[in-house]
Design a protein around this motif. Structure first.
Motif, PDB file in Angstrom:
ATOM      1  N   PRO A 104       0.827  -1.209   0.000  1.00 40.13           N
ATOM      2  CA  PRO A 104       0.000   0.000   0.000  1.00 40.13           C
ATOM      3  C   PRO A 104       0.860   1.258   0.000  1.00 40.13           C
ATOM      4  N   ASN A 105       0.378   2.299  -0.652  1.00 37.92           N
ATOM      5  CA  ASN A 105       1.101   3.571  -0.664  1.00 37.92           C
ATOM      6  C   ASN A 105       1.373   3.999   0.779  1.00 37.92           C
ATOM      7  N   GLY A 106       2.633   4.295   1.075  1.00 38.73           N
ATOM      8  CA  GLY A 106       3.021   4.587   2.440  1.00 38.73           C
ATOM      9  C   GLY A 106       3.715   3.418   3.110  1.00 38.73           C
ATOM     10  N   SER A 107       4.022   2.373   2.336  1.00 37.33           N
ATOM     11  CA  SER A 107       4.705   1.208   2.884  1.00 37.33           C
ATOM     12  C   SER A 107       6.145   1.550   3.254  1.00 37.33           C
ATOM     13  N   LYS A 108       6.718   0.731   4.111  1.00 43.68           N
ATOM     14  CA  LYS A 108       8.128   0.892   4.467  1.00 43.68           C
ATOM     15  C   LYS A 108       9.044   0.210   3.453  1.00 43.68           C
ATOM     16  N   GLU A 109       8.458  -0.494   2.516  1.00 50.37           N
ATOM     17  CA  GLU A 109       9.197  -1.120   1.427  1.00 50.37           C
ATOM     18  C   GLU A 109       9.084  -0.243   0.186  1.00 50.37           C
ATOM     19  N   PRO A 110      10.209   0.285  -0.326  1.00 46.94           N
ATOM     20  CA  PRO A 110      10.118   1.176  -1.488  1.00 46.94           C
ATOM     21  C   PRO A 110       9.731   0.421  -2.747  1.00 46.94           C
ATOM     22  N   PRO A 111       9.161   1.103  -3.720  1.00 46.73           N
ATOM     23  CA  PRO A 111       8.870   0.463  -5.008  1.00 46.73           C
ATOM     24  C   PRO A 111      10.162   0.084  -5.712  1.00 46.73           C
ATOM     25  N   GLU A 139      17.259   8.727  -4.116  1.00 46.52           N
ATOM     26  CA  GLU A 139      17.962   9.964  -3.769  1.00 46.52           C
ATOM     27  C   GLU A 139      17.241  11.180  -4.328  1.00 46.52           C
ATOM     28  N   GLU A 140      16.812  11.085  -5.584  1.00 40.88           N
ATOM     29  CA  GLU A 140      16.108  12.209  -6.206  1.00 40.88           C
ATOM     30  C   GLU A 140      14.613  12.166  -5.935  1.00 40.88           C
ATOM     31  N   LYS A 141      14.141  11.060  -5.353  1.00 40.38           N
ATOM     32  CA  LYS A 141      12.735  10.879  -4.988  1.00 40.38           C
ATOM     33  C   LYS A 141      11.825  10.986  -6.206  1.00 40.38           C
ATOM     34  N   ILE A 142      12.132  10.153  -7.190  1.00 39.01           N
ATOM     35  CA  ILE A 142      11.317  10.109  -8.400  1.00 39.01           C
ATOM     36  C   ILE A 142      11.022   8.660  -8.771  1.00 39.01           C
ATOM     37  N   VAL A 143       9.893   8.463  -9.429  1.00 37.54           N
ATOM     38  CA  VAL A 143       9.487   7.163  -9.949  1.00 37.54           C
ATOM     39  C   VAL A 143       9.010   7.373 -11.385  1.00 37.54           C
ATOM     40  N   ASP A 144       9.552   6.606 -12.314  1.00 33.38           N
ATOM     41  CA  ASP A 144       9.130   6.699 -13.713  1.00 33.38           C
ATOM     42  C   ASP A 144       8.133   5.589 -14.019  1.00 33.38           C
ATOM     43  N   LYS A 167       7.495  10.844  -1.985  1.00 30.09           N
ATOM     44  CA  LYS A 167       7.770  11.388  -0.661  1.00 30.09           C
ATOM     45  C   LYS A 167       8.254  10.262   0.248  1.00 30.09           C
ATOM     46  N   ILE A 168       9.227  10.574   1.088  1.00 30.63           N
ATOM     47  CA  ILE A 168       9.725   9.617   2.077  1.00 30.63           C
ATOM     48  C   ILE A 168       9.596  10.277   3.436  1.00 30.63           C
ATOM     49  N   GLU A 169       8.722   9.720   4.259  1.00 26.98           N
ATOM     50  CA  GLU A 169       8.454  10.298   5.575  1.00 26.98           C
ATOM     51  C   GLU A 169       8.440   9.201   6.625  1.00 26.98           C
ATOM     52  N   ASN A 170       9.280   9.353   7.659  1.00 23.54           N
ATOM     53  CA  ASN A 170       9.329   8.384   8.764  1.00 23.54           C
ATOM     54  C   ASN A 170       9.537   6.958   8.266  1.00 23.54           C
ATOM     55  N   GLY A 171      10.381   6.815   7.258  1.00 21.68           N
ATOM     56  CA  GLY A 171      10.674   5.498   6.715  1.00 21.68           C
ATOM     57  C   GLY A 171       9.588   4.929   5.832  1.00 21.68           C
ATOM     58  N   GLN A 172       8.597   5.736   5.496  1.00 21.20           N
ATOM     59  CA  GLN A 172       7.509   5.297   4.629  1.00 21.20           C
ATOM     60  C   GLN A 172       7.637   5.947   3.250  1.00 21.20           C
ATOM     61  N   TYR A 173       7.254   5.186   2.237  1.00 22.91           N
ATOM     62  CA  TYR A 173       7.385   5.647   0.852  1.00 22.91           C
ATOM     63  C   TYR A 173       6.003   5.911   0.262  1.00 22.91           C
ATOM     64  N   PHE A 174       5.842   7.108  -0.266  1.00 27.59           N
ATOM     65  CA  PHE A 174       4.580   7.515  -0.868  1.00 27.59           C
ATOM     66  C   PHE A 174       4.849   7.941  -2.310  1.00 27.59           C
ATOM     67  N   ILE A 175       4.176   7.301  -3.264  1.00 25.37           N
ATOM     68  CA  ILE A 175       4.214   7.781  -4.647  1.00 25.37           C
ATOM     69  C   ILE A 175       3.069   8.769  -4.798  1.00 25.37           C
ATOM     70  N   PHE A 194      -3.522   3.203  -4.968  1.00 28.11           N
ATOM     71  CA  PHE A 194      -3.568   2.088  -4.022  1.00 28.11           C
ATOM     72  C   PHE A 194      -2.164   1.804  -3.482  1.00 28.11           C
ATOM     73  N   GLY A 195      -1.235   1.656  -4.418  1.00 30.74           N
ATOM     74  CA  GLY A 195       0.133   1.300  -4.071  1.00 30.74           C
ATOM     75  C   GLY A 195       0.756   0.534  -5.229  1.00 30.74           C
ATOM     76  N   TRP A 196       1.697  -0.360  -4.912  1.00 30.38           N
ATOM     77  CA  TRP A 196       2.366  -1.118  -5.961  1.00 30.38           C
ATOM     78  C   TRP A 196       2.330  -2.599  -5.609  1.00 30.38           C
ATOM     79  N   LYS A 197       2.360  -3.422  -6.654  1.00 29.22           N
ATOM     80  CA  LYS A 197       2.333  -4.870  -6.501  1.00 29.22           C
ATOM     81  C   LYS A 197       3.620  -5.458  -7.044  1.00 29.22           C
ATOM     82  N   ARG A 198       4.037  -6.587  -6.440  1.00 30.93           N
ATOM     83  CA  ARG A 198       5.311  -7.205  -6.809  1.00 30.93           C
ATOM     84  C   ARG A 198       5.148  -8.719  -6.830  1.00 30.93           C
ATOM     85  N   ILE A 199       5.810  -9.353  -7.781  1.00 34.14           N
ATOM     86  CA  ILE A 199       5.848 -10.807  -7.836  1.00 34.14           C
ATOM     87  C   ILE A 199       6.876 -11.307  -6.826  1.00 34.14           C
ATOM     88  N   ASP A 200       6.463 -12.216  -5.959  1.00 35.19           N
ATOM     89  CA  ASP A 200       7.370 -12.808  -4.985  1.00 35.19           C
ATOM     90  C   ASP A 200       7.866 -14.139  -5.552  1.00 35.19           C
TER      91      ASP A 200
END
Length: 205
Positions: A104-111, A139-144, A167-175, A194-200
């Motif tokens: 979910p957007n705001g996760s502690k795991e970056p995209p 570092e530049e806080k961007i997502v393409d 945005k990175i706030e309190n260890g959380q990542y927000f696109i 919503f956030g981002w999804k990843r194949i495990d």
């Protein structure tokens, strides 16, 4: 502004072409021309894959994951339904799946590159939306983002469709939906993610 016609290649990150959906007029008599199937005899995969409806956002996301990861999510009614999927098919086998994990957007795991970004149903996006994350710079806080059919607009450049501020706030990542460059319209600033999804590929046993 003049945008490329339907079927024009907009960009090709990681070798996966994204096409313009501008000017598309649905003709029920041509429905089989719009639907894209990949038989296993042609792809070398272990199963047939339904890629989707040209050139919608879901078709691009599924095609990217199939080409890049040899995995494809099941057919769904609309883009926002992808968020509810718990597994994705392993196309290297006749049967088998991988976990399809939500962040979910705001996760502690970056995209990461190859994650897909999901938008919910909204007044502006009646079917939700999905795109593919093709670059992350913490570092530049961007997502393409690479995508098809986002408000019928063109790509910023051949490398990406949109460059979004993170945005990175309190260890959380927000696109955010604030894009670097000219905005498509005022409504996209109101869009939620919503956030981002990843194949495990290595699920814990």
């Amino acid at each position: 502004m003049n945008y490329p016609a339907w079927g024009t290649v907009m960009g090709q990150p990681f070798g996966v072409a994204a096409y313009s959906n501008i000017g598309f007029v649905f003709d029920r008599n041509k429905i089989h021309e719009y639907q894209c199937y990949w038989p296993k005899e042609e792809t070398g995969l272990a199963r047939d894959v339904y890629i989707g409806f040209k050139y919608q956002c879901v078709e691009y996301a599924r095609r990217f994951l199939t080409l890049y990861f040899k995995a494809a999510f099941q057919d769904i009614p609309h883009a926002h339904h992808i968020w509810a999927l718990e597994t994705i098919e392993d196309c290297t086998k006749e049967e088998g799946t991988f976990p399809f994990v939500n962040f979910p957007n705001g996760s502690k795991e970056p995209p990461k590159i190859g994650d897909i970004i999901i938008y919910p149903y909204s007044k502006e996006q009646r079917f939700g939306h999905v795109g593919v994350i093709i670059n992350v710079n913490l570092e530049e806080k961007i997502v393409d983002i690479a995508e098809q059919n986002y408000e019928e607009a063109g790509w910023e450049c051949p490398e990406y469709a949109r460059r979004l501020i993170m945005k990175i706030e309190n260890g959380q990542y927000f696109i955010t939906n604030k894009r670097i460059g000219k905005p498509y319209d005022n409504w996209d600033a109101k869009e939620e993610i919503f956030g981002w999804k990843r194949i495990d590929f290595n699920p814990k046993l």
